[in-house]
Design a protein around this motif. Sequence first.
Motif, short mmCIF file in Angstrom:
data_model
loop_
_atom_site.label_atom_id
_atom_site.label_comp_id
_atom_site.label_asym_id
_atom_site.label_seq_id
_atom_site.Cartn_x
_atom_site.Cartn_y
_atom_site.Cartn_z
N ILE A 25 33.81 42.39 38.57
CA ILE A 25 34.31 41.13 39.32
C ILE A 25 33.30 40.07 39.23
O ILE A 25 31.80 40.52 39.33
CB ILE A 25 34.68 41.57 40.61
N ASP A 26 33.63 38.75 39.23
CA ASP A 26 32.68 37.78 39.31
C ASP A 26 32.38 37.40 40.92
O ASP A 26 33.16 36.65 41.64
CB ASP A 26 33.39 36.60 38.68
N SER A 27 31.50 38.29 41.38
CA SER A 27 31.18 38.15 42.89
C SER A 27 29.66 37.55 42.83
O SER A 27 29.34 37.29 44.30
CB SER A 27 31.21 39.37 43.50
N PRO A 94 35.33 32.47 46.22
CA PRO A 94 36.21 33.84 46.24
C PRO A 94 35.63 34.70 44.95
O PRO A 94 34.74 34.45 44.23
CB PRO A 94 37.36 33.06 45.78
N ARG A 96 36.73 36.95 41.97
CA ARG A 96 37.80 36.98 40.64
C ARG A 96 37.14 38.15 39.76
O ARG A 96 36.02 38.59 39.66
CB ARG A 96 37.92 35.84 40.20
N HIS A 129 37.56 45.09 47.13
CA HIS A 129 37.68 44.24 45.94
C HIS A 129 38.53 44.68 44.65
O HIS A 129 39.15 43.84 44.14
CB HIS A 129 36.29 43.83 45.51
N CYS A 133 41.73 42.72 43.54
CA CYS A 133 41.77 42.32 42.00
C CYS A 133 42.68 43.11 41.26
O CYS A 133 43.03 43.01 39.96
CB CYS A 133 40.31 42.34 41.50
#
Length: 237
Positions: A25-27, A94, A96, A129, A133
Amino acid sequence: MYAQGDVDPPVAVRAALFDLDGTLIDSEPRSRALWRRLFTSHGIECGEDMLDGFSGRRSREVIEEHLARFGRHATADQVREELTALNGEPDLPPVRLVPGAERLLERLRRDEVALAVVTSGGRRYADDHLTRCGIAGHFTTVVSAEDVTHGKPDPEGYLLACRRLGVAPGDAMVFEDSAAGLQAGRRAGARCFAVGRAARTPALYRLAERAVDDLAQAPVIGSAEASRRRTGTGAAG
């Protein structure tokens, strides 16, 4: 060792072990904004180099490392509670899926590769998450911060994931985006794939056997036995 421009042949593995933040995830934008908000609310300077040092580590370890800066009466639990509360603020960036994550996970499941997440985040954070997702159902197990005594770069989390999956570390591929994570995977005895920013950073991708920026392009497949079962080929019994 990875060299940019190489065309890598497929790697057959029995298990794929994924870091969460920055790998699946792009956190990273959210995480950096969150840490910056915590520190600056206490009047503590928090530059980019300092934030870089938090990548891949458990929040408890980061907080304990900097606890004295929050004042002599501050406790690690109090600061963690504050961090958790800040995480609920609606104006944070956010989270993603990273490019290619879902395609790779689906391909590995078809190839009968066992899948696990090994994260420095808490279990509630990870479950939330993964569910948001839409990929929670891909994983047999999730190893979170609460499951280990020592966080990355200690190999404890990856070794635990291998035990839960019933595979030897040498039959597993670790996917990581940080130095701490790649070091943990290597120390566990697993093979390592540098992904995301690690694939673009020479100091990081030198820690890995392979590197790829888009997970969908990762040349990883299931074992030869699993491939024969799926396609119906092989010797008749």
